[in-house]
Design an enzyme around this catalytic site. Structure first.
Site, mmCIF file in Angstrom:
data_model
loop_
_atom_site.group_PDB
_atom_site.id
_atom_site.type_symbol
_atom_site.label_atom_id
_atom_site.label_comp_id
_atom_site.label_asym_id
_atom_site.label_seq_id
_atom_site.Cartn_x
_atom_site.Cartn_y
_atom_site.Cartn_z
ATOM 1 N N GLU A 1 0.852 -1.197 0.000
ATOM 2 C CA GLU A 1 0.000 0.000 0.000
ATOM 3 C C GLU A 1 0.889 1.249 0.000
ATOM 4 O OE1 GLU A 1 -2.511 1.554 -0.683
ATOM 5 O OE2 GLU A 1 -4.050 1.376 0.843
ATOM 6 N N ASP A 2 0.376 2.324 -0.553
ATOM 7 C CA ASP A 2 1.157 3.562 -0.550
ATOM 8 C C ASP A 2 1.237 4.171 0.842
ATOM 9 O OD1 ASP A 2 -1.547 4.248 -0.509
ATOM 10 O OD2 ASP A 2 -1.438 5.700 -2.136
ATOM 11 N N ARG B 1 0.750 12.015 -9.257
ATOM 12 C CA ARG B 1 1.315 10.680 -8.997
ATOM 13 C C ARG B 1 2.686 10.522 -9.626
ATOM 14 N NH1 ARG B 1 -2.877 7.324 -7.052
ATOM 15 N NH2 ARG B 1 -4.910 7.664 -7.990
ATOM 16 N N ASP C 1 -3.172 5.683 6.618
ATOM 17 C CA ASP C 1 -3.530 6.960 7.227
ATOM 18 C C ASP C 1 -4.359 6.657 8.483
ATOM 19 O OD1 ASP C 1 -3.987 9.742 7.432
ATOM 20 O OD2 ASP C 1 -5.669 9.690 6.063
ATOM 21 N N PHE D 1 -0.844 16.131 4.054
ATOM 22 C CA PHE D 1 -1.293 15.432 2.858
ATOM 23 C C PHE D 1 -0.142 15.385 1.863
ATOM 24 C CE2 PHE D 1 -3.532 14.389 -0.966
ATOM 25 C CZ PHE D 1 -4.415 13.435 -0.504
HETATM 26 P P1 IMP Z 1 -6.933 5.190 5.363
HETATM 27 O O1 IMP Z 1 -8.072 4.256 5.173
HETATM 28 O O2 IMP Z 1 -7.359 6.441 6.079
HETATM 29 O O3 IMP Z 1 -5.731 4.545 6.032
HETATM 30 O O4 IMP Z 1 -6.518 5.726 3.949
HETATM 31 C C1 IMP Z 1 -5.810 4.994 3.078
HETATM 32 C C2 IMP Z 1 -5.840 5.597 1.688
HETATM 33 O O5 IMP Z 1 -6.117 6.991 1.677
HETATM 34 C C3 IMP Z 1 -4.491 5.471 1.058
HETATM 35 O O6 IMP Z 1 -4.361 4.248 0.391
HETATM 36 C C4 IMP Z 1 -4.455 6.636 0.120
HETATM 37 O O7 IMP Z 1 -5.028 6.280 -1.113
HETATM 38 C C5 IMP Z 1 -5.313 7.683 0.762
HETATM 39 N N1 IMP Z 1 -4.500 8.682 1.478
HETATM 40 C C6 IMP Z 1 -4.392 8.849 2.803
HETATM 41 N N2 IMP Z 1 -3.571 9.857 3.107
HETATM 42 C C7 IMP Z 1 -3.112 10.333 1.933
HETATM 43 C C8 IMP Z 1 -2.184 11.380 1.582
HETATM 44 O O8 IMP Z 1 -1.581 12.086 2.407
HETATM 45 N N3 IMP Z 1 -1.970 11.545 0.254
HETATM 46 C C9 IMP Z 1 -2.566 10.815 -0.707
HETATM 47 N N4 IMP Z 1 -3.431 9.818 -0.421
HETATM 48 C C10 IMP Z 1 -3.712 9.589 0.896
#
Ligand code: IMP
Length: 183
Positions: A107-108, A173, A111, A160
């Site tokens: 995963e990238d 990207r 968050d 972000f």
């Molecule tokens: P989570 O469910 O809140 O952990 O969010 C996960 C997804 O939100 C990641 O796979 C990203 O696609 C997106 N995301 C969360 N934070 C960022 C950020 O700072 N930049 C870009 N995408 C983000």
């Protein structure tokens, strides 16, 4: 923790400041690749990339893992603009069963952790030998659920970030490093 490089670049209307430069990304990805190669020797390994954000990281990571492995992807929709919606849907599924395989979800960024914990649950139902999470970035201060991120590239503050696969509204990207958009 990484050093901050105070370089700024403009892409279209956006001004982006470098947070993690290319050389640091490369070095950390190689370290993670070596760690994975040590941990998974002799095991049937499948890397599963979470589209689209993990694409760049995965492409570099897989070449840093000196082991036989296979590749698959899942697509998820959960994120609109810059905040999570809390609604997660699988928009593209695996092409092959993972039963009996050792899976690493790539995963990238983790968050809040909601996406990855949802995905882990779905994957565990499918009978893999093991499932681990590898995330390039983790934002510990945003965590709402605990996710076992076995391989993590960098921990970052609540900002972000974009680039190296990560987007803002679908763009940015293709920046070769991770940066923060300056408003
Ligand atoms: P989570 O469910 O809140 O952990 O969010 C996960 C997804 O939100 C990641 O796979 C990203 O696609 C997106 N995301 C969360 N934070 C960022 C950020 O700072 N930049 C870009 N995408 C983000």
């Amino acid at each position: 923790m990484h050093e901050v490089e105070r370089a700024v670049r403009r892409q279209g209307a956006d001004v982006v400041e470098v947070l993690i430069p290319e050389a640091q990304l490369r070095q950390r990805v190689e370290e993670i690749g070596r760690e994975i190669a040590r941990d998974y020797q002799g095991k049937p390994l499948v890397l599963v990339g979470v589209l689209k954000g993990a694409l760049v990281f995965l492409a570099d990571l897989m070449r840093a893992i000196d082991l036989p492995l296979t590749l698959d992807f899942v697509g998820l929709s959960s994120y609109v603009g810059t905040r999570t919606t809390g609604r997660i849907e699988l928009t593209a599924d695996l092409t092959r069963p993972i039963e009996g395989k050792h899976v690493i979800l790539v995963e990238d960024i983790v968050d809040t952790g909601l996406t990855m914990s949802w995905l882990l649950e779905r994957f565990r139902e499918r009978g893999p030998a093991s499932v681990a999470v590898c995330a390039l970035l983790v934002k510990p201060s945003r965590a709402r659920v605990e996710v076992p991120v076995r391989y993590r590239g960098f921990e970052i503050a609540d900002e972000f970030v974009v680039g190296y696969g990560l987007d803002r509204d679908g763009r940015l990207r293709n920046l070769p490093w991770v940066g923060v958009v300056k408003e």
